[in-house]
Design an enzyme around this catalytic site. Sequence first.
Site: not given
Length: 196
Positions: A65, A92, A109
């Site tokens: 990541r 994320i 969201h």
Amino acid sequence: MTRRVAILISGSGSNMAALIDSMTGDHPARPVLVLSSDPAAKGLQRAVGRGVPAEAVDRRAYRDRASFEVAVDAALRREGAEIICLAGFMRILSADFVSRWTGRILNIHPSLLPLYRGLDTHARALAGGDAEAGCTVHEVTAALDDGPILGQARVPVLPGDTANALAARVLEAEHRLYPAVLRRFAAGDRTPVRLP
């Protein structure tokens, strides 16, 4: 002063399209980049069709990541991005990445936060017997689906609703809410937007 906006996606980019289409006329921001974590994302073509530069930073091409986020950060800085809008970006972001862009990352969201952080929000709202659902635009922090709320739109739960039917109505609300929040945020106003 016009703010430079980068939109991060992973899929079809319907919220991205709504944001781009809103940034015209006297809007205080303009899109400078659409970036996808998936080179096959249909949203990349939608962006190009709207005259916005688009590129992919393929998450699978990076060993971890951290290296993926270095590449994303480099693309954003190369285009002079000042505001990042996450619009169906299914990665994320690390606390390190978020800290470099503190106060400049927005996310939408599909629930009325703080309810139903994470996935399967519509099924969870139905299982909970909720009378209404909706969506939230919030400032991104290191905590998942957390951060100051910048806007919400409410959608009634109808008798016989399925998760898919509810999701479709919430998505329509997202397409109204996110552009309204971005306009206000880009003008320096963080007062939450409330839509019925």
